[in-house]
Design a protein around this motif. Structure first.
Motif, mmCIF file in Angstrom:
data_model
loop_
_atom_site.group_PDB
_atom_site.id
_atom_site.type_symbol
_atom_site.label_atom_id
_atom_site.label_comp_id
_atom_site.label_asym_id
_atom_site.label_seq_id
_atom_site.Cartn_x
_atom_site.Cartn_y
_atom_site.Cartn_z
ATOM 1 N N GLU A 175 0.813 -1.219 0.000
ATOM 2 C CA GLU A 175 0.000 0.000 0.000
ATOM 3 C C GLU A 175 0.845 1.266 0.000
ATOM 4 N N ASN A 176 1.923 1.275 0.774
ATOM 5 C CA ASN A 176 2.822 2.425 0.820
ATOM 6 C C ASN A 176 4.129 1.983 1.450
ATOM 7 N N ARG A 177 5.072 2.911 1.580
ATOM 8 C CA ARG A 177 6.403 2.535 2.058
ATOM 9 C C ARG A 177 6.444 2.183 3.539
ATOM 10 N N LYS A 178 5.332 2.399 4.250
ATOM 11 C CA LYS A 178 5.262 2.016 5.658
ATOM 12 C C LYS A 178 4.626 0.644 5.840
ATOM 13 N N THR A 179 4.120 0.075 4.751
ATOM 14 C CA THR A 179 3.499 -1.241 4.820
ATOM 15 C C THR A 179 4.573 -2.320 4.844
ATOM 16 N N PRO A 180 4.607 -3.169 5.865
ATOM 17 C CA PRO A 180 5.641 -4.198 5.916
ATOM 18 C C PRO A 180 5.409 -5.290 4.888
ATOM 19 N N LEU A 181 6.491 -5.786 4.324
ATOM 20 C CA LEU A 181 6.426 -6.917 3.404
ATOM 21 C C LEU A 181 6.247 -8.192 4.221
ATOM 22 N N VAL A 182 5.365 -9.075 3.761
ATOM 23 C CA VAL A 182 5.165 -10.371 4.411
ATOM 24 C C VAL A 182 5.307 -11.465 3.360
ATOM 25 N N LEU A 183 5.485 -12.691 3.825
ATOM 26 C CA LEU A 183 5.695 -13.820 2.916
ATOM 27 C C LEU A 183 4.586 -13.944 1.885
ATOM 28 N N ASP A 184 3.345 -13.716 2.281
ATOM 29 C CA ASP A 184 2.217 -13.875 1.358
ATOM 30 C C ASP A 184 2.344 -12.976 0.131
ATOM 31 N N ASP A 185 3.078 -11.872 0.251
ATOM 32 C CA ASP A 185 3.257 -10.964 -0.886
ATOM 33 C C ASP A 185 4.116 -11.591 -1.986
ATOM 34 N N LEU A 186 4.892 -12.606 -1.640
ATOM 35 C CA LEU A 186 5.782 -13.241 -2.616
ATOM 36 C C LEU A 186 5.430 -14.699 -2.915
ATOM 37 N N LYS A 187 4.483 -15.249 -2.164
ATOM 38 C CA LYS A 187 4.114 -16.649 -2.383
ATOM 39 C C LYS A 187 3.699 -16.955 -3.820
ATOM 40 N N PRO A 188 2.882 -16.117 -4.461
ATOM 41 C CA PRO A 188 2.456 -16.450 -5.830
ATOM 42 C C PRO A 188 3.621 -16.616 -6.801
ATOM 43 N N VAL A 189 4.597 -15.719 -6.757
ATOM 44 C CA VAL A 189 5.710 -15.820 -7.693
ATOM 45 C C VAL A 189 6.607 -17.003 -7.340
ATOM 46 N N LEU A 190 6.797 -17.287 -6.061
ATOM 47 C CA LEU A 190 7.612 -18.441 -5.671
ATOM 48 C C LEU A 190 6.936 -19.743 -6.088
ATOM 49 N N ASP A 191 5.622 -19.803 -5.984
ATOM 50 C CA ASP A 191 4.885 -20.988 -6.434
ATOM 51 C C ASP A 191 5.007 -21.161 -7.948
ATOM 52 N N ASP A 192 4.923 -20.057 -8.687
ATOM 53 C CA ASP A 192 5.070 -20.119 -10.148
ATOM 54 C C ASP A 192 6.451 -20.638 -10.528
ATOM 55 N N TRP A 193 7.487 -20.140 -9.847
ATOM 56 C CA TRP A 193 8.847 -20.591 -10.140
ATOM 57 C C TRP A 193 9.007 -22.083 -9.874
ATOM 58 N N ALA A 194 8.415 -22.558 -8.778
ATOM 59 C CA ALA A 194 8.531 -23.978 -8.435
ATOM 60 C C ALA A 194 7.840 -24.844 -9.482
ATOM 61 N N ARG A 195 6.675 -24.399 -9.958
ATOM 62 C CA ARG A 195 5.982 -25.165 -11.015
ATOM 63 C C ARG A 195 6.792 -25.161 -12.305
ATOM 64 N N ASP A 196 7.456 -24.043 -12.594
ATOM 65 C CA ASP A 196 8.322 -24.004 -13.776
ATOM 66 C C ASP A 196 9.462 -25.007 -13.651
ATOM 67 N N ALA A 197 10.004 -25.143 -12.434
ATOM 68 C CA ALA A 197 11.082 -26.113 -12.204
ATOM 69 C C ALA A 197 10.569 -27.540 -12.436
ATOM 70 N N ARG A 198 9.371 -27.799 -12.000
ATOM 71 C CA ARG A 198 8.783 -29.140 -12.187
ATOM 72 C C ARG A 198 8.565 -29.443 -13.665
ATOM 73 N N ASN A 199 8.150 -28.447 -14.425
ATOM 74 C CA ASN A 199 7.820 -28.644 -15.845
ATOM 75 C C ASN A 199 8.977 -28.334 -16.796
ATOM 76 N N PHE A 200 10.151 -28.116 -16.241
ATOM 77 C CA PHE A 200 11.310 -27.768 -17.070
ATOM 78 C C PHE A 200 11.668 -28.890 -18.037
ATOM 79 N N ARG A 201 11.922 -28.496 -19.277
ATOM 80 C CA ARG A 201 12.390 -29.439 -20.291
ATOM 81 C C ARG A 201 13.676 -28.881 -20.902
ATOM 82 N N PRO A 202 14.766 -29.670 -20.931
ATOM 83 C CA PRO A 202 16.031 -29.188 -21.506
ATOM 84 C C PRO A 202 15.885 -28.803 -22.969
#
Length: 218
Positions: A191-218
């Motif tokens: 919301e603003n620079r006083k709003t603390p960052l929490v894990l939930d703010d990054l969970k979606p992108v970390l989940d996407d990266w993990a699924r990409d790792a699972r579906n990786f093809r050389p």
């Protein structure tokens, strides 16, 4: 009056930033974790996101019956701040590892120590960056720009969250890297620079990266 306002608008665009930032990590943003970045090439992840990657010509995932996912490290070390606590940084690293393990468990047996047929995944977090949200098109007009500049100066403007990661997969038997990946992702806005960052703010992108790792093809 029109000319000064237009000049102010142009200056504001330069000061506050406009347009979209690159989705690809730039060379000046490399952390040094991988050591060699010379062979990285821009490609697409399994989900269609742009990434930088190098894969050894002889890499074959079927060679590996076991998998070891190391605990992610912040490289270089990132100091906690009022907006991102040490506890949150620890949670981000722990969740990154857990999400990778969760998605990769069907690919190979997970182990805690390397075996002869182990592929070691070494993740790192280069940075978690929090910055002012870019101006939207409707704000790049003189009157709206004045309001945008005021909210930015007061710290009330939305904050964009970006996370940078560098990951290396290593053949345990030879100790040689077989895959190197550098990528950047966008978290949820604060919301603003006083709003603390929490894990939930990054969970979606970390989940996407993990699924990409699972579906990786050389």
């Amino acid at each position: 009056m029109a000319k000064p306002l237009c000049t102010l608008a142009l200056a504001g665009v330069v000061l506050l930033g406009s347009g979209c930032s690159s989705k690809i990590t730039q060379p000046e943003e490399y952390s040094g974790f991988l050591g060699d970045y010379s062979k990285l090439e821009e490609t697409m992840s399994a989900s269609g996101e742009p990434v930088l990657r190098w894969t050894a010509p002889d890499f074959d995932p079927k060679r590996y019956g076991t998998l070891l996912v190391e605990k992610p490290v912040f490289h270089p070390t990132q100091a906690p701040s009022d907006q991102m606590s040490q506890q949150t940084m620890d949670q981000i690293a722990a969740y990154m590892r857990m999400s990778l393990q969760r998605e990769l468990i069907g690919k190979a047996r997970l182990v805690g120590t390397p075996e002869a047929d182990t592929l070691i995944v070494r993740p790192s977090i280069s940075a978690v960056a929090i910055s002012n949200e870019h101006l939207k098109v409707y704000e790049v007009i003189p009157i709206a720009l004045l309001a945008a500049a005021t909210t930015t100066a007061a710290g009330a403007r939305d904050q964009e969250v970006a996370i940078y990661a560098e990951v290396e997969a290593v053949d345990a038997a030879s100790g040689k890297p077989v895959v190197r990946t550098v990528r950047k992702g966008k978290g949820l806005s604060l919301e603003n620079r006083k709003t603390p960052l929490v894990l939930d703010d990054l969970k979606p992108v970390l989940d996407d990266w993990a699924r990409d790792a699972r579906n990786f093809r050389p």
